[in-house]
Scaffold this motif. Structure first.
Motif, PDB file in Angstrom:
ATOM      1  N   VAL A  29       0.857  -1.192   0.000  1.00 27.21           N
ATOM      2  CA  VAL A  29       0.000   0.000   0.000  1.00 27.21           C
ATOM      3  C   VAL A  29       0.887   1.234   0.000  1.00 27.21           C
ATOM      4  N   ASP A  30       0.704   2.106  -1.000  1.00 33.29           N
ATOM      5  CA  ASP A  30       1.407   3.394  -1.020  1.00 33.29           C
ATOM      6  C   ASP A  30       0.369   4.491  -0.897  1.00 33.29           C
ATOM      7  N   ARG A  31       0.514   5.285   0.150  1.00 38.48           N
ATOM      8  CA  ARG A  31      -0.522   6.277   0.425  1.00 38.48           C
ATOM      9  C   ARG A  31       0.073   7.675   0.379  1.00 38.48           C
ATOM     10  N   LYS A  32      -0.688   8.612  -0.278  1.00 35.83           N
ATOM     11  CA  LYS A  32      -0.268  10.020  -0.293  1.00 35.83           C
ATOM     12  C   LYS A  32      -1.382  10.834   0.346  1.00 35.83           C
ATOM     13  N   ILE A  33      -1.015  11.618   1.361  1.00 38.46           N
ATOM     14  CA  ILE A  33      -2.011  12.476   2.000  1.00 38.46           C
ATOM     15  C   ILE A  33      -1.646  13.913   1.664  1.00 38.46           C
ATOM     16  N   SER A  34      -2.482  14.534   0.859  1.00 31.59           N
ATOM     17  CA  SER A  34      -2.176  15.906   0.463  1.00 31.59           C
ATOM     18  C   SER A  34      -2.956  16.875   1.346  1.00 31.59           C
ATOM     19  N   LEU A  35      -2.228  17.736   2.045  1.00 35.75           N
ATOM     20  CA  LEU A  35      -2.875  18.737   2.921  1.00 35.75           C
ATOM     21  C   LEU A  35      -2.741  20.117   2.310  1.00 35.75           C
ATOM     22  N   ASN A  36      -2.560  20.133   0.993  1.00 33.76           N
ATOM     23  CA  ASN A  36      -2.227  21.368   0.299  1.00 33.76           C
ATOM     24  C   ASN A  36      -3.451  22.196  -0.084  1.00 33.76           C
ATOM     25  N   SER A  37      -4.527  22.075   0.650  1.00 36.39           N
ATOM     26  CA  SER A  37      -5.719  22.877   0.386  1.00 36.39           C
ATOM     27  C   SER A  37      -6.559  22.795   1.645  1.00 36.39           C
ATOM     28  N   GLN A  38      -7.823  23.230   1.559  1.00 41.32           N
ATOM     29  CA  GLN A  38      -8.667  23.101   2.746  1.00 41.32           C
ATOM     30  C   GLN A  38      -9.117  21.654   2.945  1.00 41.32           C
ATOM     31  N   LEU A 166       2.534  18.910   2.305  1.00 39.09           N
ATOM     32  CA  LEU A 166       2.076  20.106   3.006  1.00 39.09           C
ATOM     33  C   LEU A 166       2.160  21.327   2.108  1.00 39.09           C
ATOM     34  N   PRO A 167       1.414  22.372   2.422  1.00 38.39           N
ATOM     35  CA  PRO A 167       1.461  23.574   1.575  1.00 38.39           C
ATOM     36  C   PRO A 167       2.798  24.309   1.652  1.00 38.39           C
ATOM     37  N   THR A 168       3.405  24.355   2.805  1.00 40.35           N
ATOM     38  CA  THR A 168       4.701  25.022   2.935  1.00 40.35           C
ATOM     39  C   THR A 168       5.633  24.094   3.713  1.00 40.35           C
ATOM     40  N   SER A 169       6.855  24.542   3.861  1.00 37.69           N
ATOM     41  CA  SER A 169       7.796  23.697   4.605  1.00 37.69           C
ATOM     42  C   SER A 169       7.727  23.960   6.108  1.00 37.69           C
ATOM     43  N   VAL A 180      10.966   7.709   9.640  1.00 34.80           N
ATOM     44  CA  VAL A 180      10.276   8.878   9.103  1.00 34.80           C
ATOM     45  C   VAL A 180      11.303   9.894   8.644  1.00 34.80           C
ATOM     46  N   SER A 181      10.995  10.558   7.539  1.00 36.95           N
ATOM     47  CA  SER A 181      11.919  11.572   7.058  1.00 36.95           C
ATOM     48  C   SER A 181      11.147  12.766   6.542  1.00 36.95           C
ATOM     49  N   LYS A 182      11.710  13.939   6.757  1.00 32.33           N
ATOM     50  CA  LYS A 182      11.034  15.152   6.281  1.00 32.33           C
ATOM     51  C   LYS A 182      11.955  15.892   5.326  1.00 32.33           C
ATOM     52  N   SER A 183      11.444  16.224   4.161  1.00 30.93           N
ATOM     53  CA  SER A 183      12.227  17.035   3.247  1.00 30.93           C
ATOM     54  C   SER A 183      11.324  18.106   2.668  1.00 30.93           C
ATOM     55  N   ASP A 184      11.759  19.350   2.792  1.00 30.24           N
ATOM     56  CA  ASP A 184      10.966  20.486   2.294  1.00 30.24           C
ATOM     57  C   ASP A 184       9.522  20.396   2.790  1.00 30.24           C
ATOM     58  N   ASN A 185       8.566  20.246   1.861  1.00 38.61           N
ATOM     59  CA  ASN A 185       7.184  20.207   2.322  1.00 38.61           C
ATOM     60  C   ASN A 185       6.614  18.789   2.306  1.00 38.61           C
ATOM     61  N   LYS A 186       7.471  17.804   2.435  1.00 40.42           N
ATOM     62  CA  LYS A 186       6.984  16.425   2.420  1.00 40.42           C
ATOM     63  C   LYS A 186       7.478  15.691   3.657  1.00 40.42           C
ATOM     64  N   ILE A 187       6.600  14.843   4.202  1.00 42.78           N
ATOM     65  CA  ILE A 187       7.001  13.959   5.299  1.00 42.78           C
ATOM     66  C   ILE A 187       6.733  12.538   4.846  1.00 42.78           C
ATOM     67  N   LYS A 188       7.763  11.692   4.946  1.00 46.04           N
ATOM     68  CA  LYS A 188       7.603  10.310   4.488  1.00 46.04           C
ATOM     69  C   LYS A 188       7.615   9.369   5.671  1.00 46.04           C
ATOM     70  N   GLU A 208       1.663  24.960   8.837  1.00 45.87           N
ATOM     71  CA  GLU A 208       1.119  26.241   8.371  1.00 45.87           C
ATOM     72  C   GLU A 208       0.286  26.026   7.116  1.00 45.87           C
ATOM     73  N   ASN A 209      -0.915  26.600   7.110  1.00 47.56           N
ATOM     74  CA  ASN A 209      -1.748  26.511   5.904  1.00 47.56           C
ATOM     75  C   ASN A 209      -2.562  27.786   5.780  1.00 47.56           C
ATOM     76  N   ASN A 210      -2.123  28.682   4.897  1.00 46.38           N
ATOM     77  CA  ASN A 210      -2.860  29.938   4.718  1.00 46.38           C
ATOM     78  C   ASN A 210      -3.835  29.880   3.565  1.00 46.38           C
ATOM     79  N   LYS A 211      -4.058  28.681   3.051  1.00 55.69           N
ATOM     80  CA  LYS A 211      -5.034  28.520   1.967  1.00 55.69           C
ATOM     81  C   LYS A 211      -6.423  28.907   2.491  1.00 55.69           C
TER      82      LYS A 211
END
Lengths: 602, 730
Positions: A29-38, A166-169, A180-188, A208-211
Motif C-alpha cells: 500500500v502506497d498512500r499520499k495524503i495531500s494537505l495542500n488545500s482546505q 504540506l502547503p509550505t515547509s 520517518v523523514s522530512k524534506s521540504d514540504n513532504k514527510i515520508k 502552516e496553511n494559509n489557503k
C-alpha cells in the motif's frame, strides 16, 4: 423497516468480511495524503492478494476519519483497467470508531493466489482543525491534521508507505514513528512491514496553511426551463471562512496598506457555460458592484469579489444568476421526450459545500420526470408557481451534503415528456384574459344602472337614441359617396362607343342601389324628426344636397356617353365636360362640409 | 358595421347596416375630425404617462434598482413587515429594533399610505402571477404614481379651463423637476404617492365645487383620506380648503354648491381621516385643523340664519341675531377655555411656527434646522426646480384673474399659499410644483390658443375676400399688410413658446439625470474604465448583518438609523424618525464627549458598536465631522455640559492643529481619524491629510481605550468600533 434491513445487511457483511479477512492480504500500500488545500486528499495504490482458496469478489477498504471530518468523496479504480468500481459503505467488526469502511465490488472475481491493483482517492473535509482556533489579523494560520500512521485495514498489510504533502515547509510538529523523514514540504513514513489488521497509531501534523477555507454553508441552485428559448439559473450561497477565527480588531490600514491578510479571502471564481448571458451578482440589499466577467474560449469566467473580505469565522451571502439558451442544453426526441443536461454542482472553484440543493423547474405540463445522476442524491418533487402559472410547474429537488468542488463537478440530465401544445398555454391565457376584459367592458356599457328615471334621464336617453340614428344616416351617406365614386370611375372609363353598354349597365345598378338607400333612409329620417325637428330639417337639407349631387353625376355620365357616341376625341371630351366637373366637385365639397357640421357632434 | 350604438332604439325603424369592408370602415372612422382628435389626445396622454414613468428611470439605468437615501429604507422595511405579517398586525407593530431601549410604536406613529399602496400593488401583481419582487415594486412605485399624477393634472386642467389646458398641464407635470426630485425610481418616500393624492384631492374638490353634488364631494373626501394616510402635509389641504371657502364668502362668490361640497367634504373627510391611527382625534382637537372645523360651524350658522330670515320678520330676525351672537360668543369662549384647560386643545406646535416664521427653527429647534431639506429656498433652486414655469406662472395668474371662475380662484389661492410655503422650506417646493404647473398650463394654452386661432382665421378670411380685395384696389393693401404682420407676430409667439418648452424639457431631463438620480447609498464617479464605485455603506451594513450578534446595538448619528435597521438588520439607538429629542441629544453628547465620558454613556445605552461616517480618505463630504456641529448643538441643547464654544477655534469647527483640545479628544474625532494619521492620502501632502477639509489633522497618534476597530469599509467611509466589555476586576 428500511433501517432494519440496513442493519441486517451490515451485520451480514461484517460476518462475511470477518470470514474473508483471512483470505486476503494487502501486499503493498502506497498512500499520499495531500494537505495542500482546505481538504485532505488521500490517494492510495493498493495491491490486493487472494491468499485463501476461494474466489473473492469483494474487498473491504477503510479510511481514518478523526474528529468532525467527513468523507466527501470516495472513489476506487482498478489500476490496470481503469474501471471505476462500485462501492458501498460497510461496518466491519473490530474496526475502530474513526474508521470509515467501504466494501468494493471487484469487476472480476479474484481467483485464489491472484493479485489485483486498486487505486483509491478519498477527499476529506473538515479534517484540518485550526490550532490555535483564534487568530489575530497579522498572524499566520496553523492547522492540525489527525490521522493514522498505518493504513487502517481489516487485512494484514505486508508493506506500506505514507507520504504527507504540506502547503509550505513550515511544520510545527509531526508524529515521529520511525522510519520517518522530512524534506521540504513532504514527510515520508515507512516503509513499514507486516502490520496487523486495524493497527492504530495516531498521525498528527501541525503545520502552516494559509489557503482559504471556503465553506459554503448552504447552496441552492434553481434551474428554470422555458421552452420559449431560455434556461434561467439562479444560485444562492451562504459562505463562511472556516479557517481560524479572527479575534481582536480588524484594521483596514493593516489589511490594505500593509497587506496583512492572513487567512482571509475575498475572491471567488465561477466558471459558467460559454453561452451564459444576462448575468447578475446581488444580495439582499442590491447589486454587489465588485465583479468582472470575461469570455474564455470554452466558458464564461465570472470573477467575484465578496462585499467585504472574509476574515476567519466571518460570513456573507450572495446570489448569482444567469441565462443560457436551450441550444446545447436541451435535446428533444420525436416522441416528445426531452432531455435537459446541465452542470450539477456549483461553478465555484475550490469550495466545500455542506448542504447542496438543486431544484429543476420544468415547464407546466411536463410529465414523467426522471433524473440521471452521476452520484447518489436525495430526490423529491415540489411545485412552483411563477409567471402566468395555473397548475404550477413541476420541480425536481435534488439534495446532497458534503460536496467538494472539483470532485463533484459533473453533468446530470433530466428526462421528461412535454407536449409542445403546452407552450401555448400562457399566451392563450393572456389572450383569454384580455378577451374577457373587453367582453366585460362591452357588457358594462350595455347595462343600465340608473335608479330613478327622471326627466334628465329621459332627455339623455333620447339624445343617445338620436345619436344612433344619426350615426346610421351618416354611414348611409358614406356608402352613397362610395357608390357615386364607383359611378365616376365608370364614367371616366367610357372611351369608345363599344364601352357605352357597360356604362349603361353600371348606371342601372347604381340607380337601383341609390334607390334602395333612399328607401332605407326614410324611416331613419322620420325617427330623427320625431325626436328633434331642428336636427331633422338639417338632415333633410343634407339629403337634398346629396340628391342634387347624384343628379350631377348622372348628368356627367350621360353627357359623356353622348359625346363618345358622336365620336369626339377624348381630350376634347374632357375639355368640354370640365366646367361641369368643377361644379360637381364644388358641390361634393360643400356636401361634405355640411355633413361634417350636421353629423360631427355624433 | 359602423353602428356603434350603445343603446338600441327599442321600437324604431330597422337599423341601417353599412356594406363597407372592414378596411373601408376603419378608413372612414379615421378621417373623421372627432375620432382624429380622440386618437391624438389618447396618444398624447399615453406618451405623457410613459414619459413621466421613463424619465424617472435614470437612477435605475445609471445605478441599479435599489431603494434610495434614508427614509425610503424605513418605508421599505415597513412594507416588508406589512407583507409578511398582514395589514392588521401592522397596526400593532412595536419596533424594538430602533430607539433602544425605548422602542417605537410604529403602527401608531406612521403614515401608512405608501406601505399599503406598495403592499397592495405587490399582492395584485402576485395574484396576476406577475412575480415582481417586493423591492422592485417599491422602487417603481414613485414613477408609477408620477404617471398617475400627470393624468390627474390633465383632468384638473380640463376641469379648470379646457381640454387643451389639461394636455399642457399633463405634459408639464410629467417632467417638472421639482416633483421629479422626490419621485425618481427608488425614491420610496411618502411624497411619491402624496403628491398624487394632493393633486387628486384638489381636482376632485374643484369638481365638487363645480358640480355641487354630494357624490362628487364624497369622492374628494376619499382622495383626502389617501392623502391623510400618506403624508403629514394633509394639513395643508384641510387649511387651504377652508381658506378658499372664506375667500369665496368674503368676495361674494359663495354659493349653495360650495356649501354642499364643503359640508359633505368636512363630514366624510374627517371621519375617514380619523381612521388613520396616527391622526385619530387630532383631527378634531388639533389647532392645526381649527380652521377646517371652524369654517364648518360658521357655514352652518350662516345657512341657519339665512333660513330663519326667510321665515321671520326683519325685527324678529334682528333680535335673534343679537341673541345668537351673544350666545355664540359665550359658548365659544367657555368651550375654548374648557378645551385649553383640559389640555384637549394642543398648543401651537413647533412645526406650525416654522411655517410662519422661517427663522424659528434655526433659533429654537436645531434638530429641524439640521436637515438640509428644511432650509429656506434660494432663488436658484426655483429656477433649477421649475425653470420656465417661474415665468409662465405669473402669466397664468393674469389669465386666472382675467376671467375668474370658482376653479381658477381655488387655483390662485393654492398657488399663492404654496409659493409662500415653498419659500420657507426647500422640501415644500414639491407642493408648489403642481401649482406652478397648472398656472403655467393655463398661461401657455391660452397663449397658444389665441395665437393659433389668429393664425388660422386670416387665412380663411384671405381666400374669401381676395377677389373682392383686388377690385377695391388701394384700400386692401393696408389690410393685407396688417394680416401679414399679425401672422408673423403670431408665428414669433408660437416659436418662442416652442423654444421655451424645448428648453424646459431639456432642462428637466438634464436635471433628472445629473442631480436627482443618485441613490446616495452607492456613489459612482467617472465613466467607462475610469468608473469608481464607492459602495462602502452597503459593505459595512452587510457586514453588520452577518458578523455581529443578532441583538447587537449600534450607536450612530440619527441619519443612518433607518439604513442600519433596514440593511444591517441590527438595533439602533436613534433613527431618522427623530421623535425623541433627548435621546438624540444623548447620542450627540456621547459623540461630543471624550472617550471615558462617552464610554459611560454607551454602557448606559447598552451600545455594542459605534458607527461613524468618515469622508477624509475618499473625499465624501457629507460625513459625520461635517455634521458634528449639529451633534454639539443638539447635545448641548439638552445637556449644558456640552458647550459649543469649547469646540470652536476662532468661530470654526476645525480638526486641524488649530482645533481645540475638546474637539481633538472627542469621541467623534477619535473614531473618525483612528489610524488615519499613518497614511498618505495625496501626493505632496503629509500623512493624515483630510481630503474633505483640505488640511492635515491636528492629532495623529490616536489611542483607543474602551473601543477597538471592528470593521472599516474599503474606502474608510464607514467605520465601526466595538465597545469593550468592562475590565475583569479580579
Amino acid at each position: 423497516m428500511v433501517r432494519l434491513t440496513h442493519l441486517l445487511l451490515a451485520s451480514l457483511l461484517a460476518l462475511a468480511s470477518s470470514v474473508l479477512a483471512d483470505n486476503i492480504k494487502l501486499q503493498q500500500v502506497d498512500r499520499k495524503i495531500s494537505l495542500n488545500s482546505q481538504f485532505v486528499r488521500i490517494t492510495e495504490t493498493v495491491k490486493v492478494k487472494n491468499v485463501g482458496n476461494q474466489v473473492v469478489s469483494e474487498v473491504i477498504l477503510c479510511e481514518s476519519l478523526g474528529g468532525d471530518a467527513v468523507l466527501s468523496s470516495y472513489k476506487v479504480v482498478e489500476t490496470s483497467s481503469k474501471n471505476v468500481l462500485t462501492v458501498s459503505s460497510a461496518t466491519v467488526a473490530g474496526a475502530p470508531a474513526e474508521a470509515a469502511c467501504h466494501s468494493v465490488n471487484l469487476a472480476k472475481p479474484l481467483p485464489a493466489g491472484e493479485t489485483v491493483g486498486l487505486t483509491v482517492t478519498a477527499v476529506l473535509a473538515k479534517a484540518q482543525i485550526p490550532y490555535p482556533a483564534e487568530l489575530g489579523q497579522h498572524e499566520t494560520q496553523l492547522m492540525l491534521y489527525n490521522g493514522n500512521v498505518y493504513v487502517l485495514s481489516p487485512y494484514s498489510v505486508s508493506s506500506q508507505t505514507t507520504e504527507v504533502i504540506l502547503p509550505t515547509s513550515t511544520v510545527k510538529s509531526y508524529t515521529d514513528e520511525k522510519p520517518v523523514s522530512k524534506s521540504d514540504n513532504k514527510i515520508k513514513y515507512g516503509k513499514y512491514d507486516l502490520i496487523k489488521p486495524f493497527t492504530e497509531k495516531r498521525l498528527s501534523v501541525h503545520f502552516e496553511n494559509n489557503k482559504p477555507f471556503k465553506h459554503i454553508l448552504t447552496y441552492v441552485k434553481e434551474i428554470e426551463v422555458s421552452h420559449w428559448g431560455n434556461i434561467y439559473v439562479e444560485e444562492k450561497y451562504e459562505i463562511k471562512n472556516a479557517g481560524a477565527k479572527h479575534t481582536g480588531s480588524f484594521s483596514r490600514l493593516k489589511y490594505a496598506h500593509m497587506n496583512l491578510k492572513a487567512n482571509s479571502f475575498r475572491d471567488l471564481k465561477a466558471i459558467l457555460p460559454r453561452s451564459a448571458h444576462s448575468l447578475y451578482y446581488v444580495d439582499l440589499i442590491g447589486n454587489i458592484s465588485t465583479s468582472n466577467v470575461r469570455k474564455a474560449p470554452t466558458s464564461t469566467v465570472m470573477d467575484l469579489e465578496l462585499r467585504y473580505p472574509l476574515l476567519g469565522g466571518w460570513k456573507v451571502d450572495f446570489t448569482i444568476g444567469y441565462s443560457v439558451p436551450l441550444k446545447g442544453f436541451l435535446t428533444s426526441a420525436k416522441s416528445g421526450q426531452r432531455r435537459l443536461t446541465m452542470d450539477l454542482s456549483s461553478p465555484l472553484e475550490d469550495v466545500f459545500i455542506e448542504d447542496m440543493v438543486v431544484r429543476v423547474v420544468l415547464p407546466e405540463g411536463a410529465t414523467n420526470i426522471k433524473a440521471n445522476l452521476p452520484y447518489d442524491m436525495e430526490k423529491s418533487f415540489d411545485i412552483k408557481y411563477t409567471y402566468l402559472d395555473t397548475t404550477g410547474r413541476p420541480v425536481l429537488v435534488l439534495h446532497k451534503q458534503n460536496v467538494a468542488a472539483p470532485e463533484h463537478a459533473a453533468k446530470f440530465s433530466v428526462d421528461y415528456d412535454f407536449n409542445t401544445v403546452h407552450i401555448l398555454r400562457e399566451p392563450l391565457l393572456l389572450v383569454g384574459v384580455f378577451f374577457a376584459l373587453f367582453v366585460a367592458v362591452i357588457a358594462y356599457n350595455r347595462m343600465e344602472f340608473t335608479i330613478t328615471r327622471d326627466d334628465k334621464w329621459e332627455a339623455a336617453r333620447s339624445k343617445e337614441v338620436l345619436a344612433t340614428y344619426m350615426e346610421q344616416i351618416q354611414a348611409l351617406l358614406e356608402d352613397e359617396a362610395t357608390i357615386l365614386l364607383g359611378l365616376a370611375r365608370a364614367t371616366n372609363q367610357v372611351r369608345e362607343a363599344s364601352e357605352v353598354d357597360t356604362a349603361q349597365r353600371e348606371k342601372t345598378t347604381v340607380e337601383k342601389r341609390l334607390k334602395d338607400l333612399e328607401e332605407k333612409v326614410k324611416p331613419l329620417l322620420a325617427a330623427v324628426e320625431s325626436r328633434s325637428v331642428r336636427v331633422g330639417s338639417q338632415v333633410r337639407d343634407v339629403l337634398d344636397k346629396a340628391r342634387l349631387l347624384q343628379s350631377r353625376y348622372f348628368k356627367q355620365l350621360s353627357d359623356r356617353i353622348d359625346l363618345v357616341k358622336k365620336g369626339v376625341a377624348l381630350n376634347e371630351i374632357s375639355r368640354k365636360l370640365a366646367p361641369a366637373q368643377d361644379a360637381l366637385n364644388a358641390a361634393k365639397r360643400e356636401l361634405e362640409g355640411t355633413i361634417m357640421t350636421v353629423f360631427g357632434a355624433y | 358595421m359602423s353602428t356603434m350604438s350603445a343603446v338600441k332604439p327599442s321600437a324604431g325603424p330597422e337599423p341601417y347596416v353599412s356594406h363597407a369592408s372592414l378596411f373601408e370602415t376603419a378608413k372612414r372612422y379615421l378621417t373623421k375630425t372627432k375620432s382624429q382628435e380622440l386618437l391624438l389626445r389618447s396618444i398624447i396622454l399615453i406618451f405623457v404617462y410613459l414619459l413621466a414613468f421613463c424619465i424617472r428611470l435614470f437612477s435605475v439605468l445609471r445605478y441599479e434598482s435599489v431603494i434610495h437615501e434614508f427614509d425610503p429604507y424605513f418605508n421599505y422595511r415597513s412594507t416588508i413587515n406589512l407583507v409578511q405579517d398582514g395589514f392588521y398586525e401592522f397596526w400593532n407593530w412595536f419596533d424594538a429594533e430602533s430607539w433602544h431601549p425605548l422602542g417605537r410604536v410604529v403602527g401608531g406613529t406612521v403614515y401608512p399610505g405608501l406601505m399599503f399602496t406598495a403592499a397592495i400593488l405587490y399582492k395584485v401583481s402576485k395574484f396576476l402571477t406577475a412575480c415582481i419582487k417586493l423591492r422592485d415594486i417599491c422602487v417603481f412605485t414613485a414613477p408609477f404614481f408620477a404617471g398617475n399624477t400627470a393624468l390627474i393634472a390633465y383632468l384638473f386642467g380640463k376641469e379648470l379651463k379646457d381640454m387643451e389646458t389639461g394636455l399642457v398641464a399633463a405634459v408639464l407635470m410629467a417632467v417638472v423637476p421639482g416633483y421629479i426630485s422626490r419621485s425618481v425610481a427608488g425614491s420610496f418616500d411618502n411624497e411619491a404617492v402624496a403628491i398624487f393624492a394632493l393633486v387628486t384631492t384638489f381636482y376632485l374638490w374643484v369638481r365638487a365645487v363645480n358640480q355641487g353634488t354630494i357624490a362628487s364631494a364624497v369622492l374628494a373626501a376619499f382622495a383626502y383620506l389617501y392623502m391623510a394616510a400618506s403624508w403629514g402635509a394633509y394639513v395643508f389641504i384641510s387649511n387651504l380648503i377652508p381658506l378658499y371657502v372664506i375667500i369665496m364668502f368674503v368676495s361674494g362668490r359663495y354659493s349653495r354648491r360650495i356649501y354642499v361640497a364643503y359640508t359633505t367634504f368636512w363630514a366624510v373627510g374627517s371621519l375617514l381621516a380619523m381612521q388613520v391611527r396616527f391622526i385619530g382625534f387630532n383631527h378634531v382637537t388639533s389647532n392645526e385643523l381649527l380652521s377646517f372645523n371652524g369654517v364648518f360651524v360658521g357655514l352652518q350658522v350662516w345657512e341657519a340664519l339665512v333660513f330663519l330670515r326667510t321665515k321671520l320678520g326683519t325685527k324678529q330676525f334682528g333680535q335673534l341675531l343679537y341673541l345668537t351672537a351673544v350666545a355664540a360668543g359665550a359658548v365659544g369662549a367657555a368651550g375654548t377655555a374648557i378645551l385649553v384647560l383640559s389640555g384637549k386643545l394642543n398648543p401651537w406646535t413647533g412645526r406650525f411656527w416654522t411655517l410662519l416664521d422661517p427663522t424659528y427653527a434655526k433659533k429654537f429647534i436645531p434638530i429641524v434646522a439640521s436637515v438640509s431639506e428644511h432650509q429656506p429656498t434660494t432663488w436658484a433652486s426655483y429656477i433649477f426646480d421649475l425653470h420656465v414655469l417661474v415665468f409662465a406662472a405669473p402669466a397664468g395668474l393674469y389669465f386666472c384673474f382675467k376671467r375668474p371662475t370658482d376653479g381658477t380662484i381655488f387655483l390662485t389661492v393654492f398657488a399663492l399659499t404654496a409659493i409662500y410655503f415653498s419659500g420657507i422650506m426647500v422640501r415644500l417646493m414639491l407642493v408648489a410644483a403642481p401649482a406652478f404647473v397648472l398656472l403655467s398650463a393655463i398661461a401657455i394654452s391660452s397663449i397658444l390658443q389665441s395665437a393659433s386661432k389668429e393664425l388660422r382665421a386670416p387665412a380663411a378670411a384671405e381666400t374669401k375676400t381676395s377677389p373682392v380685395a383686388t377690385r377695391r384696389g388701394r384700400g386692401s393693401t393696408s389690410n393685407e399688410e396688417n394680416i401679414t404682420t399679425k401672422k408673423s407676430t403670431n408665428l414669433i409667439i408660437l416659436g418662442l413658446t416652442f423654444l421655451a418648452m424645448w428648453s424646459y424639457s431639456s432642462h428637466s431631463i438634464w436635471v433628472t439625470s445629473e442631480a436627482y438620480s443618485s441613490p446616495s447609498i452607492v456613489l459612482i464617479s467617472g465613466w467607462g474604465p475610469h468608473r469608481v464605485v464607492l459602495d462602502d455603506f452597503r459593505e459595512a451594513y452587510y457586514w453588520l448583518r452577518h458578523n455581529t450578534a443578532p441583538d447587537a446595538k449600534v450607536m450612530s448619528w440619527w441619519d443612518y438609523g433607518y439604513q442600519i435597521t433596514a440593511m444591517g438588520n441590527r438595533t439602533v439607538i436613534v433613527d431618522n424618525n427623530t421623535w425623541n429629542n433627548t435621546h438624540i441629544a444623548t447620542v450627540g453628547r456621547a459623540m461630543a464627549s471624550n472617550e471615558t465620558e462617552a464610554y459611560k454613556i454607551m454602557r448606559q445605552l447598552d451600545v455594542d458598536y459605534a458607527l461613524v461616517i468618515f469622508g477624509g480618505l475618499s473625499g465624501y463630504s457629507s460625513d459625520d465631522i461635517n455634521k458634528f456641529l449639529w451633534m454639539v448643538r443638539i447635545g448641548g441643547g439638552v445637556f449644558p455640559v456640552i458647550k459649543e464654544s469649547d469646540y470652536l477655534a476662532n468661530g470654526d469647527y476645525t480638526v486641524s492643529s488649530r482645533g481645540t483640545q475638546t474637539m481633538l479628544n472627542s469621541l467623534m474625532y477619535k473614531l473618525s481619524y483612528y489610524d488615519f494619521g499613518n497614511i498618505m492620502t495625496e501626493h505632496g501632502k503629509g500623512t493624515g491629510y483630510d481630503r474633505v477639509r483640505n488640511y492635515e489633522i491636528g492629532k495623529k497618534d490616536i489611542q483607543l481605550d474602551h473601543l477597538y476597530e471592528a470593521f472599516t469599509s474599503e474606502h474608510w467611509i464607514v467605520r465601526i468600533y466595538r465597545v469593550k466589555d468592562l475590565e475583569n476586576r479580579f
